[in-house]
Design a protein around this motif. Structure first.
Motif, mmCIF file in Angstrom:
data_model
loop_
_atom_site.group_PDB
_atom_site.id
_atom_site.type_symbol
_atom_site.label_atom_id
_atom_site.label_comp_id
_atom_site.label_asym_id
_atom_site.label_seq_id
_atom_site.Cartn_x
_atom_site.Cartn_y
_atom_site.Cartn_z
ATOM 1 N N ASN A 109 0.811 -1.220 0.000
ATOM 2 C CA ASN A 109 0.000 0.000 0.000
ATOM 3 C C ASN A 109 0.841 1.266 0.000
ATOM 4 O OD1 ASN A 109 -2.360 -1.553 0.082
ATOM 5 N ND2 ASN A 109 -2.298 -1.668 2.328
ATOM 6 N N MET A 110 2.150 1.124 0.204
ATOM 7 C CA MET A 110 3.023 2.287 0.211
ATOM 8 C C MET A 110 3.042 2.932 -1.175
ATOM 9 S SD MET A 110 6.393 0.829 2.260
ATOM 10 C CE MET A 110 6.826 2.213 3.300
ATOM 11 N N ASN A 111 3.268 4.230 -1.213
ATOM 12 C CA ASN A 111 3.570 4.877 -2.484
ATOM 13 C C ASN A 111 4.901 4.334 -2.976
ATOM 14 O OD1 ASN A 111 1.304 6.663 -2.338
ATOM 15 N ND2 ASN A 111 2.450 7.925 -0.877
ATOM 16 N N VAL A 112 5.070 4.267 -4.282
ATOM 17 C CA VAL A 112 6.335 3.792 -4.857
ATOM 18 C C VAL A 112 6.926 4.901 -5.714
ATOM 19 C CG1 VAL A 112 7.447 2.107 -6.365
ATOM 20 C CG2 VAL A 112 5.599 1.381 -4.827
ATOM 21 N N GLU A 113 8.144 5.298 -5.401
ATOM 22 C CA GLU A 113 8.844 6.348 -6.143
ATOM 23 C C GLU A 113 10.185 5.808 -6.627
ATOM 24 O OE1 GLU A 113 7.858 9.420 -6.818
ATOM 25 O OE2 GLU A 113 6.207 9.835 -5.419
ATOM 26 N N THR A 114 10.635 6.319 -7.763
ATOM 27 C CA THR A 114 11.982 6.028 -8.255
ATOM 28 C C THR A 114 12.725 7.342 -8.398
ATOM 29 O OG1 THR A 114 11.292 4.036 -9.452
ATOM 30 C CG2 THR A 114 13.347 5.083 -10.155
ATOM 31 N N VAL A 115 13.872 7.435 -7.765
ATOM 32 C CA VAL A 115 14.700 8.636 -7.858
ATOM 33 C C VAL A 115 15.986 8.257 -8.577
ATOM 34 C CG1 VAL A 115 15.867 10.479 -6.607
ATOM 35 C CG2 VAL A 115 13.717 9.540 -5.717
ATOM 36 N N ASP A 116 16.097 8.637 -9.841
ATOM 37 C CA ASP A 116 17.312 8.368 -10.617
ATOM 38 C C ASP A 116 18.427 9.308 -10.187
ATOM 39 O OD1 ASP A 116 16.157 6.346 -12.211
ATOM 40 O OD2 ASP A 116 15.169 7.865 -13.451
#
Length: 642
Positions: A573-580
């Motif tokens: 349920n967590m938000n999922v982010e990708t930080v390049d």
């Protein structure tokens, strides 16, 4: 390891030595120990008195030279110890002093080894002049490291066996060359048109060298093609070279010793320590997942016993016709661009390993200045035409924004991170952001091998950026000792306490969500909808990390801390982010710039260590931009360069 020497080269070396040194110096014995020439002498004090003599001999003989006292020429240890301590400033922080009569060496561990060495090694010479022993100086880790302690203690216990091994290697390296160097070949055993299972054979008529031997993330059972004729017999390989410790380059190296290899493994000192740490964890994860690993911990010990460590810039004979030089790769601690000088200027091959072209918070950017180079074997992880990473400042800004927003909502931030490299980079970002008030001060929990890997980083500050090195030298400014950092060392109970507690940041292995404690954290906090999962590193095809990036929200978890098995699923349920921008690999621009600014520029480039589109795109771009011959090889291809 090949040992087809026909003559003993040491007699000629000893004669040349005796012709070069003053008459009052005595050479008792000379021996090759690996790439070094060791001179045993009954007059160690007189050798030490002559400043510059060893440098001159090394230049004349074109060898790395160590001088050791012959047995019986040094003071008794009980008498020598107080004299040594008198010569070394108290602020050096001596933590261990150990004598080895068999080699005439005294091991000195110190918090500030530079003070033990002295300017231009003046204190070392004074020690030998005073007591007759040859000092060997090591840094005491600023953060306690069980890995460093275990590796050092093991190598000390094996000192006699290692000396026999090194003499055998030295005999092989300096044997008479029996075949002309009239061709050079590279065979691809893995990591071509794929990421993982890096492995190559570099061969000449005289010599065969294996470069790397890794596994493939997310693809159990896909191993390098070690069974092919070019790699066999494995027992007769002349040398193994390891570019860095990541498992896709190192995981299966102990397997070579199971197959009968008994030769040297050349790498840097930090890579040696990290390699042992990661391989033992590899075995541990396999056991937890119910898999049978291809080797056991005894093979890891054999591998460690056979390591020969080299510093950046040291030109080293590893075979009669090959010299090896390591250069900084900027990827992780101790990672090396490997330059092979073959024959007497016949051909030069550079293996990039994994590289990061520009400076990061941890490391200087990759070195690409060489005396000569005709062929480059180049990584292509981010080689696609649109593989441009975000500027690091922008990446750091985005990461701190994501963290701040999550903490403001009383949520937790879960960051899957590779223990080596990315974790320390993120730690530096978090420490600075909290110190400067850009994100709230909250606990930062470090799980898996991250704490231990960080301790190894602080053991080898000379491999880090200058400004970071200076901070580590001062305990009150060492960023890795900031009070926010908490080592998770009490297992599930402590994880549950964190999960039940307030806002925090969690860094946990594995970086691609392939087993390890990250699976436990998914069970504990994955269902919290006020939290955020942030990816900061490369997620290989087929890994759970890549699937989560692509939208999976039903995560398979086993009863053990591994992935898969007959366990259940959890809802993410967590938000999922990708930080390049935090990758340890150069992006497309960085790869092109590495070649563009390379001095000299190579004539041929093999683009490897990337998926099919990455290797082909980079190969095409380098061909069109620099008018050089480029290739995107498949596995099991052999290239003849001359």
């Amino acid at each position: 390891m090949s040992t087809n020497d026909t003559t003993d080269p040491l007699e000629a070396v000893r004669t040349q030595l005796e012709n070069e040194i003053p008459d009052d110096l005595v050479v008792s014995r000379v021996a090759y120990e690996g790439p070094e020439l060791v001179i045993y002498t009954e007059t160690p004090r007189k050798f030490a008195e002559r400043d510059g003599l060893i440098r001159r001999l090394a230049s004349t003989l074109r060898k790395r030279i160590t001088v050791r006292p012959a047995a019986g020429t040094q003071l008794d240890p009980a008498e020598a110890k107080p004299k040594i301590l008198e010569l070394i400033p108290e602020e050096a922080g001596i933590t261990n002093l150990q004598f080895y009569p068999a080699t005439g060496e005294v091991l000195i561990e110190a918090e500030k080894p530079g003070l033990v060495i002295g300017r231009r090694a003046s204190t070392l010479r004074e020690i030998t002049q005073e007591v007759g022993w040859t000092p060997d100086v090591l840094r005491t880790p600023p953060m306690e490291s069980s890995t460093v302690d275990n590796v050092r203690n093991f190598l000390m216990q094996e000192r006699d066996d290692r000396r026999d091994f090194l003499e055998r290697v030295g005999t092989s390296i300096h044997r008479e060359q029996t075949k002309d160097t009239d061709w050079v070949r590279v065979t691809t055993l893995g990591c071509c048109r794929e990421v993982g299972r890096a492995s190559f054979v570099l061969s000449t008529p005289e010599t065969r060298v294996l470069i790397d031997c890794g596994d493939k993330p997310g693809a159990e059972g896909e191993v390098p093609y070690l069974q092919v004729p070019e790699a066999n017999p494995i027992a007769d390989l002349d040398a193994v070279v390891l570019t860095h410790a990541h498992l896709d380059h190192s995981a299966l190296l102990p397997l070579l010793f199971k197959y009968g290899y008994d030769g040297p493994v050349y790498t840097t000192e930090p890579t040696r320590d990290l390699m042992g740490l990661l391989q033992l964890d590899y075995l541990d994860v396999a056991a937890k997942e119910g898999r049978t690993p291809p080797y056991d911990s005894e093979m890891v010990r054999e591998e460690l016993k056979h390591t020969i460590t080299l510093d950046y810039g040291d030109v080293t004979d590893i075979a009669p016709d090959i010299k090896l030089t390591f250069h900084n790769a900027g990827h992780i601690l101790g990672s090396a661009v490997s330059h092979f000088h073959i024959g007497d200027g016949f051909h030069n091959v550079v293996f990039s390993g994994d590289v990061h072209y520009t400076d990061t918070r941890l490391f200087n950017g990759a070195s690409n200045d060489f005396p000569r180079v005709e062929t480059l074997v180049m990584e292509s992880t981010y080689g696609r035409r649109d593989d441009y990473q975000t500027d690091q400042e922008d990446s750091e800004r985005k990461l701190t924004e994501v963290i701040s927003e999550t903490i403001e909502q009383d949520g937790k931030v879960l960051i899957p991170a590779f223990a080596v490299g990315r974790s320390q980079e993120i730690m530096l970002v978090l420490e600075e952001a909290m110190r400067e008030g850009r994100i709230p001060e909250v606990p930062v929990h470090l799980d898996g091998m991250i704490w231990e890997a960080t301790a190894i980083h602080t053991t080898y500050p000379e491999y880090l950026r200058d400004d970071l090195r200076d901070r580590i030298f001062h305990d009150d400014a060492n960023p890795f000792l900031a009070e926010q950092f908490n080592h998770i060392d009490a297992g599930e109970e402590e994880r549950q306490e964190v999960a039940d507690g307030g806002p925090c940041i969690i860094l946990s292995t594995s970086g691609m969500v392939e087993g390890g404690p990250i699976m436990s954290w998914l069970r504990h906090v994955g269902g919290q909808d006020d939290g955020t999962m942030v990816f900061v590193g490369y997620q290989a095809q087929g890994t759970l990390g890549r699937r989560i990036q692509n939208g999976w929200d039903e995560i398979p978890v086993s009863d053990r801390d591994g992935r898969g098995g007959r366990g259940s699923t959890i809802s993410l349920n967590m938000n999922v982010e990708t930080v390049d921008g935090f990758s340890g690999h150069a992006d497309r621009q960085g790869l092109e710039n590495f070649v563009r600014t390379m001095n000299p520029r190579p004539e041929k480039v093999l683009c490897v260590h990337g998926d099919e589109s990455s290797t082909q795109d980079l190969s095409s771009a380098l061909y069109h931009e620099f008018n050089m011959r480029t290739f995107a090889p498949k596995n099991l291809e052999t290239f003849r360069f001359v």
